[in-house]
Design a protein around this motif. Structure first.
Motif, PDB file in Angstrom:
ATOM      1  N   LYS A 152      -0.679  -2.843   5.943  1.00  0.00           N
ATOM      2  CA  LYS A 152      -0.027  -2.847   5.234  1.00  0.00           C
ATOM      3  C   LYS A 152      -0.568  -2.410   3.873  1.00  0.00           C
ATOM      4  O   LYS A 152      -1.661  -1.802   3.752  1.00  0.00           O
ATOM      5  N   PRO A 153       0.561  -1.908   3.478  1.00  0.00           N
ATOM      6  CA  PRO A 153       0.878  -1.925   2.567  1.00  0.00           C
ATOM      7  C   PRO A 153      -0.235  -3.317   1.072  1.00  0.00           C
ATOM      8  O   PRO A 153      -0.140  -3.730   1.564  1.00  0.00           O
ATOM      9  N   GLY A 154      -0.403  -2.271   0.405  1.00  0.00           N
ATOM     10  CA  GLY A 154      -1.525  -3.615  -0.922  1.00  0.00           C
ATOM     11  C   GLY A 154      -1.906  -2.846  -2.340  1.00  0.00           C
ATOM     12  O   GLY A 154      -0.698  -2.192  -3.274  1.00  0.00           O
ATOM     13  N   THR A 155      -3.081  -3.656  -2.950  1.00  0.00           N
ATOM     14  CA  THR A 155      -3.452  -2.960  -4.092  1.00  0.00           C
ATOM     15  C   THR A 155      -4.873  -2.408  -4.205  1.00  0.00           C
ATOM     16  O   THR A 155      -5.625  -3.333  -3.746  1.00  0.00           O
ATOM     17  N   LEU A 156      -5.083  -1.411  -4.692  1.00  0.00           N
ATOM     18  CA  LEU A 156      -6.522  -1.276  -4.438  1.00  0.00           C
ATOM     19  C   LEU A 156      -7.268  -1.159  -5.804  1.00  0.00           C
ATOM     20  O   LEU A 156      -6.150  -1.801  -7.048  1.00  0.00           O
TER      21      LEU A 156
END
Ligand code: FE
Length: 135
Positions: free
Chosen positions: A110-114
């Motif tokens: 899934k896409p997201g935030t690092l």
């Protein structure tokens, strides 16, 4: 008088990395394919160098990922920097220093935030984040 309790988030600082030497800089692709390894580099002081001395240095960097829709933040790695010129001769007399940079790979469906956290022994906890989208 009522005692105040601080939360970690209240004590974590953010700033522009181009002006502030403590902000971790996260480097990786902007878009990747689902479940393919993403190479990530987290450094510090890219624009303004941070000291690396026995008295003043970065102790660790930690990296996390929050996938879109996930209720839980996921830890990706802990990177400790343990040598800062310590010696029986005194501070900064030792031959060995660890540089404050971390490289690793991870994959996500899934896409997201690092997220990156960096801890300076004098100036505390700093954070930054970077968006990661999927093709
Ligand atoms: Fe510092």
């Amino acid at each position: 008088m009522e005692a105040t309790q601080q939360r970690i988030g209240d004590m974590t600082k953010q700033a522009n990395w181009q002006k502030e030497k403590h902000v971790p800089v996260i480097e990786c692709a902007e878009r990747v394919k689902a479940d393919e390894w993403v190479h990530v580099k987290v450094t510090l002081g890219k624009a303004v160098a941070h000291p690396n001395t026995t008295e003043h240095h970065i102790r660790w960097i930690r990296a996390f990922f929050t996938a879109d829709g996930d209720k839980v933040i996921r830890e990706l790695g802990i990177f400790n920097f343990a040598a800062h010129g310590e010696s029986t001769e005194g501070a900064d007399k030792g031959p060995v220093y660890t540089n404050h940079e971390a490289e690793f790979s991870f994959k996500t469906s899934k896409p997201g935030t690092l997220h990156a956290l960096a801890y300076c022994n004098i100036h505390g906890l700093w954070e930054s984040e970077r968006r990661l989208d999927l093709d």
